[in-house]
Enzyme design. Structure first.
Site, PDB file in Angstrom:
ATOM      1  N   LYS A  20       0.808  -1.223   0.000  1.00 20.06           N
ATOM      2  CA  LYS A  20       0.000   0.000   0.000  1.00 20.06           C
ATOM      3  C   LYS A  20       0.837   1.267   0.000  1.00 20.06           C
ATOM      4  O   LYS A  20       0.343   2.336  -0.361  1.00 20.06           O
ATOM      5  CB  LYS A  20      -0.938   0.013   1.209  1.00 20.06           C
ATOM      6  N   LYS A  64      -5.188 -10.848  -5.793  1.00 16.81           N
ATOM      7  CA  LYS A  64      -6.357 -11.168  -4.958  1.00 16.81           C
ATOM      8  C   LYS A  64      -7.524 -10.241  -5.294  1.00 16.81           C
ATOM      9  O   LYS A  64      -7.314  -9.099  -5.724  1.00 16.81           O
ATOM     10  CB  LYS A  64      -5.964 -11.110  -3.480  1.00 16.81           C
ATOM     11  N   LYS A 100     -11.211  -4.786  -2.883  1.00 15.08           N
ATOM     12  CA  LYS A 100     -11.997  -3.576  -3.093  1.00 15.08           C
ATOM     13  C   LYS A 100     -11.127  -2.444  -3.635  1.00 15.08           C
ATOM     14  O   LYS A 100     -11.547  -1.679  -4.484  1.00 15.08           O
ATOM     15  CB  LYS A 100     -12.582  -3.159  -1.739  1.00 15.08           C
TER      16      LYS A 100
HETATM   17  P1  TYM Z   1     -10.452  -6.643   5.232  1.00 13.67           P
HETATM   18  O1  TYM Z   1     -11.501  -5.677   5.625  1.00 13.67           O
HETATM   19  O2  TYM Z   1      -9.568  -6.305   4.077  1.00 13.67           O
HETATM   20  O3  TYM Z   1     -11.106  -8.036   4.882  1.00 13.67           O
HETATM   21  C1  TYM Z   1     -11.981  -8.683   5.768  1.00 13.67           C
HETATM   22  C2  TYM Z   1     -11.734 -10.166   5.725  1.00 13.67           C
HETATM   23  O4  TYM Z   1     -11.865 -10.657   4.393  1.00 13.67           O
HETATM   24  C3  TYM Z   1     -10.697 -11.392   4.030  1.00 13.67           C
HETATM   25  N1  TYM Z   1     -10.452 -11.195   2.602  1.00 13.67           N
HETATM   26  C4  TYM Z   1     -10.262 -12.204   1.736  1.00 13.67           C
HETATM   27  N2  TYM Z   1     -10.275 -13.529   1.899  1.00 13.67           N
HETATM   28  C5  TYM Z   1     -10.074 -14.287   0.790  1.00 13.67           C
HETATM   29  N3  TYM Z   1      -9.862 -13.764  -0.448  1.00 13.67           N
HETATM   30  C6  TYM Z   1      -9.846 -12.437  -0.657  1.00 13.67           C
HETATM   31  N4  TYM Z   1      -9.660 -11.942  -1.868  1.00 13.67           N
HETATM   32  C7  TYM Z   1     -10.052 -11.579   0.466  1.00 13.67           C
HETATM   33  N5  TYM Z   1     -10.094 -10.231   0.624  1.00 13.67           N
HETATM   34  C8  TYM Z   1     -10.342 -10.025   1.939  1.00 13.67           C
HETATM   35  C9  TYM Z   1      -9.594 -10.796   4.877  1.00 13.67           C
HETATM   36  O5  TYM Z   1      -8.523 -11.707   5.014  1.00 13.67           O
HETATM   37  C10 TYM Z   1     -10.304 -10.518   6.171  1.00 13.67           C
HETATM   38  O6  TYM Z   1     -10.343 -11.668   6.973  1.00 13.67           O
HETATM   39  N6  TYM Z   1      -6.848  -5.932   8.560  1.00 13.67           N
HETATM   40  C11 TYM Z   1      -8.144  -6.573   8.374  1.00 13.67           C
HETATM   41  C12 TYM Z   1      -9.215  -6.082   9.305  1.00 13.67           C
HETATM   42  C13 TYM Z   1      -8.934  -6.243  10.771  1.00 13.67           C
HETATM   43  C14 TYM Z   1      -8.899  -7.471  11.498  1.00 13.67           C
HETATM   44  C15 TYM Z   1      -8.664  -7.093  12.848  1.00 13.67           C
HETATM   45  C16 TYM Z   1      -9.043  -8.807  11.148  1.00 13.67           C
HETATM   46  C17 TYM Z   1      -8.708  -5.241  11.655  1.00 13.67           C
HETATM   47  N7  TYM Z   1      -8.560  -5.745  12.923  1.00 13.67           N
HETATM   48  C18 TYM Z   1      -8.558  -8.073  13.844  1.00 13.67           C
HETATM   49  C19 TYM Z   1      -8.928  -9.772  12.150  1.00 13.67           C
HETATM   50  C20 TYM Z   1      -8.702  -9.395  13.488  1.00 13.67           C
HETATM   51  C21 TYM Z   1      -8.587  -6.243   6.959  1.00 13.67           C
HETATM   52  O7  TYM Z   1      -8.202  -5.270   6.369  1.00 13.67           O
HETATM   53  O8  TYM Z   1      -9.542  -7.028   6.481  1.00 13.67           O
END
Ligand code: TYM
Length: 332
Positions: free
Chosen positions: A113, A195, A198
């Site tokens: 990023k 991947k 969004k």
């Molecule tokens: P975020 O908001 O990007 O995504 C939420 C969840 O979706 C999963 N994910 C995917 N899994 C499979 N294939 C994909 N293409 C894909 N895109 C997204 C992510 O792995 C995630 O589980 N940093 C985290 C948010 C967060 C978090 C936390 C997660 C903040 N605090 C504490 C767990 C525990 C994030 O940006 O997820």
């Protein structure tokens, strides 16, 4: 009982990667664990380009509504908005003081990023995984259901917890990541070596959970594949077909071997039609439920207020113990 914590950024319309990579497990864990789920709005303000205040408020509510529609059940789980608890930001400061510049700089998501942004990258983006560690460790989470892309962040949370405990005494439980057996990394339909995301995928590369059936069908049927005709799993040679096999496996609960046996030899067209149908059927009840829930915003807001109170009952005592362990003088 096992404690589960996970979070999701408020992007509003979540996508198939979020659903198959994480949310299916969020819902499944409710039968066998004590679950805490969070809409992480503080994380969503770390990238200035994606941050618009009015949109953020709307999307936070939409994301919470969609989580309820997917099956997060407030009678069994805690669902809340991260910024409703000051404990997360406060715990991040304690963790900042036991985290290294070097380990944060190496985080793959930060590298991705911040690429090309030079000195303008926000400190918030750099500190993102420390806030994530606070999210998880404040709740003594044992297990964190996430997609594959979060693996390094969960490992860092574990390292931070371990380091804190080592220096100041046992306060935090060390978590581990839980990934689904298939579709832990759903790929972009147009660029199957990246991947589904969004922030980087085009609309054609993403299936949104609220896309109507005709749109889902169009997107899956125009997914990029290779020029051969055989259906087999090989992520390097056949990334497009392998991605669709994983999606179909996750959507139907059937093994990849079984799906290959059924579809190989019948052409890509028929295979894509089967994937589209499975995804449409998977999302149909979620879309119906979303429309019902979205008609009563007040109810969603009450659920989040109740969730914040229940979350605070766990997070506040953990933070108090951590502050005490560090040696901060409590107010008289
Ligand atoms: P975020 O908001 O990007 O995504 C939420 C969840 O979706 C999963 N994910 C995917 N899994 C499979 N294939 C994909 N293409 C894909 N895109 C997204 C992510 O792995 C995630 O589980 N940093 C985290 C948010 C967060 C978090 C936390 C997660 C903040 N605090 C504490 C767990 C525990 C994030 O940006 O997820």
């Amino acid at each position: 009982m096992t404690r589960v914590f996970s979070g999701i950024q408020p992007t509003g319309d979540l996508h198939l990667g979020n659903h198959l990579g994480a949310l299916v497990n969020w819902v499944g864990f409710q039968d066998r664990a004590d679950c805490v789920y969070c809409v992480v709005d503080l994380h969503a303000i770390t990238s200035p380009a994606e941050h618009d205040p009015a949109t953020l408020r709307e999307r936070t509510l939409e994301t919470a509504t969609l989580l309820l529609a997917v099956g997060v059940d407030p009678a069994r789980s805690i669902l809340f908005v991260q910024s409703h608890l000051h404990e997360h930001a406060e715990c991040t400061w304690l963790f900042n003081c036991v985290s290294g510049f070097g380990e944060l700089r190496k985080m793959p998501q930060f590298k991705e990023k911040s690429e090309g942004k030079g000195e303008t990258v926000s400190v918030g983006l750099f500190d993102y995984p420390v806030l994530q560690a606070a999210d998880i460790l404040l709740y003594h989470a044992d297990e964190v259901p996430v997609g594959e892309d979060q693996r390094h962040h969960i490992e860092l949370a574990r390292d931070i917890g371990q380091r804190f405990n080592h220096r100041f005494g046992e306060v935090f439980t060390l978590p581990r990541a839980i990934h689904p057996p298939a579709a832990a990394r759903v790929m972009d339909l147009q660029e199957p070596t990246s991947k589904m995301s969004k922030s980087t995928s085009t609309d054609k590369g993403i299936v949104n959970l609220l896309d109507d059936p005709a749109r889902i069908e169009r997107k899956i049927k125009s997914a990029v594949t290779d020029s051969a005709t055989d259906i087999r799993f090989d992520r390097d040679a056949k990334p497009g077909i392998s991605n669709l096999l994983e999606v179909l496996s996750a959507a139907t609960g059937r093994s990849i071997e079984e799906l290959i046996a059924e579809h190989d030899g019948h052409g890509y067209g028929a295979f894509k039609a089967a994937v589209a149908e499975a995804v449409i059927e998977l999302l149909r009840p979620i879309q119906t439920r979303y429309r019902e829930l979205a008609s009563d915003v007040g109810e969603v807001e009450r659920t989040l207020a109740d969730g914040a109170a229940r979350a605070r009952a766990i997070a506040a005592p953990t933070l108090a113990r951590a502050k005490d362990a560090v040696g901060l003088l409590p107010p008289a």
